[in-house]
Design a protein around this motif. Sequence first.
Motif, mmCIF file in Angstrom:
data_model
loop_
_atom_site.group_PDB
_atom_site.id
_atom_site.type_symbol
_atom_site.label_atom_id
_atom_site.label_comp_id
_atom_site.label_asym_id
_atom_site.label_seq_id
_atom_site.Cartn_x
_atom_site.Cartn_y
_atom_site.Cartn_z
ATOM 1 N N LYS A 291 -18.604 65.639 39.150
ATOM 2 C CA LYS A 291 -17.361 65.162 38.552
ATOM 3 C C LYS A 291 -16.467 64.601 39.645
ATOM 4 O O LYS A 291 -16.221 65.259 40.661
ATOM 5 C CB LYS A 291 -16.653 66.299 37.813
ATOM 6 C CG LYS A 291 -15.429 65.815 37.045
ATOM 7 C CD LYS A 291 -14.832 66.922 36.179
ATOM 8 C CE LYS A 291 -13.670 66.377 35.361
ATOM 9 N NZ LYS A 291 -13.032 67.424 34.526
ATOM 10 N N THR A 292 -15.980 63.376 39.448
ATOM 11 C CA THR A 292 -15.147 62.695 40.442
ATOM 12 C C THR A 292 -13.731 62.505 39.902
ATOM 13 O O THR A 292 -13.496 62.591 38.696
ATOM 14 C CB THR A 292 -15.747 61.326 40.802
ATOM 15 O OG1 THR A 292 -15.810 60.531 39.608
ATOM 16 C CG2 THR A 292 -17.160 61.481 41.359
ATOM 17 N N TYR A 293 -12.802 62.248 40.836
ATOM 18 C CA TYR A 293 -11.428 62.003 40.404
ATOM 19 C C TYR A 293 -11.292 60.651 39.709
ATOM 20 O O TYR A 293 -10.537 60.500 38.756
ATOM 21 C CB TYR A 293 -10.480 62.051 41.600
ATOM 22 C CG TYR A 293 -10.406 63.421 42.246
ATOM 23 C CD1 TYR A 293 -9.760 64.476 41.595
ATOM 24 C CD2 TYR A 293 -10.986 63.666 43.482
ATOM 25 C CE1 TYR A 293 -9.687 65.736 42.176
ATOM 26 C CE2 TYR A 293 -10.922 64.922 44.063
ATOM 27 C CZ TYR A 293 -10.276 65.947 43.406
ATOM 28 O OH TYR A 293 -10.213 67.192 43.971
ATOM 29 N N LYS A 294 -12.039 59.684 40.188
ATOM 30 C CA LYS A 294 -12.026 58.334 39.628
ATOM 31 C C LYS A 294 -13.459 57.805 39.615
ATOM 32 O O LYS A 294 -14.325 58.359 40.308
ATOM 33 C CB LYS A 294 -11.138 57.416 40.482
ATOM 34 C CG LYS A 294 -9.665 57.801 40.475
ATOM 35 C CD LYS A 294 -8.853 56.841 41.329
ATOM 36 C CE LYS A 294 -7.378 57.229 41.304
ATOM 37 N NZ LYS A 294 -6.556 56.314 42.139
ATOM 38 N N PRO A 295 -13.757 56.760 38.819
ATOM 39 C CA PRO A 295 -15.110 56.189 38.831
ATOM 40 C C PRO A 295 -15.537 55.818 40.245
ATOM 41 O O PRO A 295 -14.728 55.336 41.052
ATOM 42 C CB PRO A 295 -14.977 54.941 37.940
ATOM 43 C CG PRO A 295 -13.852 55.269 37.014
ATOM 44 C CD PRO A 295 -12.887 56.079 37.824
ATOM 45 N N LEU A 296 -16.816 56.052 40.556
ATOM 46 C CA LEU A 296 -17.325 55.831 41.902
ATOM 47 C C LEU A 296 -17.311 54.353 42.290
ATOM 48 O O LEU A 296 -17.581 53.477 41.474
ATOM 49 C CB LEU A 296 -18.759 56.358 42.016
ATOM 50 C CG LEU A 296 -18.939 57.879 41.968
ATOM 51 C CD1 LEU A 296 -20.410 58.231 41.860
ATOM 52 C CD2 LEU A 296 -18.309 58.535 43.190
ATOM 53 N N THR A 297 -17.013 54.117 43.555
ATOM 54 C CA THR A 297 -17.140 52.768 44.116
ATOM 55 C C THR A 297 -18.530 52.633 44.744
ATOM 56 O O THR A 297 -19.250 53.626 44.936
ATOM 57 C CB THR A 297 -16.083 52.514 45.188
ATOM 58 O OG1 THR A 297 -16.324 53.410 46.298
ATOM 59 C CG2 THR A 297 -14.675 52.762 44.642
ATOM 60 N N GLU A 298 -18.897 51.423 45.092
ATOM 61 C CA GLU A 298 -20.202 51.206 45.720
ATOM 62 C C GLU A 298 -20.315 51.955 47.046
ATOM 63 O O GLU A 298 -21.355 52.534 47.367
ATOM 64 C CB GLU A 298 -20.416 49.703 45.928
ATOM 65 C CG GLU A 298 -21.804 49.370 46.473
ATOM 66 C CD GLU A 298 -22.106 47.885 46.425
ATOM 67 O OE1 GLU A 298 -23.060 47.469 47.090
ATOM 68 O OE2 GLU A 298 -21.378 47.151 45.726
ATOM 69 N N VAL B 185 -21.790 50.847 33.295
ATOM 70 C CA VAL B 185 -22.149 52.214 33.673
ATOM 71 C C VAL B 185 -23.482 52.650 33.096
ATOM 72 O O VAL B 185 -23.953 53.727 33.389
ATOM 73 C CB VAL B 185 -21.064 53.212 33.215
ATOM 74 C CG1 VAL B 185 -19.744 52.891 33.854
ATOM 75 C CG2 VAL B 185 -20.943 53.233 31.708
ATOM 76 N N GLU B 186 -24.100 51.835 32.258
ATOM 77 C CA GLU B 186 -25.299 52.291 31.549
ATOM 78 C C GLU B 186 -26.568 52.077 32.379
ATOM 79 O O GLU B 186 -27.499 51.416 31.964
ATOM 80 C CB GLU B 186 -25.398 51.597 30.195
ATOM 81 C CG GLU B 186 -24.262 52.017 29.274
ATOM 82 C CD GLU B 186 -24.283 51.306 27.959
ATOM 83 O OE1 GLU B 186 -25.115 50.401 27.776
ATOM 84 O OE2 GLU B 186 -23.469 51.643 27.092
ATOM 85 N N SER C 1 -22.899 58.779 33.046
ATOM 86 C CA SER C 1 -22.863 59.451 31.751
ATOM 87 C C SER C 1 -21.867 58.714 30.872
ATOM 88 O O SER C 1 -21.275 57.714 31.278
ATOM 89 C CB SER C 1 -22.455 60.915 31.908
ATOM 90 O OG SER C 1 -21.056 61.022 32.090
ATOM 91 N N GLU C 2 -21.673 59.223 29.665
ATOM 92 C CA GLU C 2 -20.718 58.596 28.749
ATOM 93 C C GLU C 2 -19.286 58.719 29.277
ATOM 94 O O GLU C 2 -18.437 57.895 28.984
ATOM 95 C CB GLU C 2 -20.838 59.249 27.375
ATOM 96 C CG GLU C 2 -20.075 58.525 26.297
ATOM 97 C CD GLU C 2 -20.115 59.275 24.983
ATOM 98 O OE1 GLU C 2 -19.738 60.454 24.978
ATOM 99 O OE2 GLU C 2 -20.523 58.685 23.977
ATOM 100 N N ILE C 3 -19.020 59.769 30.055
ATOM 101 C CA ILE C 3 -17.697 59.943 30.662
ATOM 102 C C ILE C 3 -17.721 59.270 32.031
ATOM 103 O O ILE C 3 -18.575 59.566 32.867
ATOM 104 C CB ILE C 3 -17.357 61.444 30.799
ATOM 105 C CG1 ILE C 3 -17.353 62.092 29.408
ATOM 106 C CG2 ILE C 3 -16.011 61.627 31.477
ATOM 107 C CD1 ILE C 3 -17.152 63.584 29.433
ATOM 108 N N GLU C 4 -16.777 58.370 32.276
ATOM 109 C CA GLU C 4 -16.865 57.510 33.456
ATOM 110 C C GLU C 4 -16.678 58.246 34.780
ATOM 111 O O GLU C 4 -16.989 57.707 35.834
ATOM 112 C CB GLU C 4 -15.852 56.378 33.356
ATOM 113 C CG GLU C 4 -14.405 56.819 33.338
ATOM 114 C CD GLU C 4 -13.441 55.644 33.282
ATOM 115 O OE1 GLU C 4 -12.227 55.898 33.358
ATOM 116 O OE2 GLU C 4 -13.904 54.503 33.186
#
Length: 401
Positions: A344-351, A324-325, A368-371
């Motif tokens: 802000k998303t419900y889950k980490p983004l997909t491609e 994520v960095e 960001s630091e929060i996924e």
Amino acid sequence: MMRKRLYLGILALLIIASLLIYNFSSPIVIEGIVDHKAVTGVKGDTSYTILLNRPAENGSWIIVKDKDYEMFFLKKEKNALISESVEDEMKKKYSDIKYLVSIRLDSRDPINGIGKGDTLAYFVSRDEFNRVRIGDKVKFEVSREKCTIRRILQIERTALVGGLFIAFREEITKDEILSLLDECNIQSSYIKGVDYMSHYYAIVPGDKLKEIEFLHNDGFKELNTTLYYSDEDILKKDRGYVIFFEGEASLDDAKQILNPYDIKIKEINWNYVRFLEPVSEEIAKEWKNKLEVESDVLRVILDCYYDTSYEDKNNHGRLYPETVEYTYFDDYKLINNTDSFLIKTYKPLTEEQIKILRNSGVRKLSASEIETVYHSLIEENRVEEVKDLDFIEDVYQYKTK
């Protein structure tokens, strides 16, 4: 008897000799963080610094001391690379070109007598100089020759951090913030109050979590947009929990919802602390950990530098990197009427979701630091379009107060 003593004496000498050989032949492996780099050369009887590569908040990270070589480096570059042809140009003016990498040690260097936490400039080859970047975590074998790295065994890319977003309790004063930063030895260039992510918080005893579970958003049930919190909005603090609340409710409305459960909800005092100069992610995390044990601090989030030039060549053009960095894409020059937002998303983004955002007016997207929280620039007339996407929980405008 004499012969036995002679045998024992010879055996003892052999053991001592073996230990000495082992001690002087076994590799000494050390770990640390790259602090800065430099190139020096000798002219006459004097050694000169030709180039210095170190982090800077404003301006170039590469300072070319000898102006004859400025043409070989772009101002926007953060990592100094010396090609063979550039080295040949330097040799026309200087003798004994040396490459140095200064490393803040995470383990003791017994060869050079340097302790953990101290910084030492090591001589390296040109190839090793080019391999490492400021902020890299490195594992290396030190040479028996003074202040020299024999070879670099491992390089771990780490982000550089320019500041901290800190959520303080509502009641804290500016003087108390400055005192707290001073106690943690954090040197800042400025501090600003900001609007950032959640606006409200509450300190909730563990036995009351069940009572307000109806406000919990797990990403699956229908969202209560009035007042809610998600999994990443719950942090253990002292003997209870800090819960960060989202939603459309005003503070008065939120108080009415929580008053029956004897839970006091308050406004978060968000502040952004800018460092005098960027630091490694490891140092910033040490500061974060020190701050988060303080009773007046609710949460600390790192403001990382995501330099796309640091990406591995094998991943060039990859839209969604493995970690994520990184900055996922940066199209901000394509349009001027953009503003800064947190997505802000419900889950980490997909491609595939990142591609959708790019086509929906998002002109810059960084992790960001929060996924599940992303920094972004969005075309102002398309913000609602982004908010309406089914994988987006909310979009916050990021602005100073």
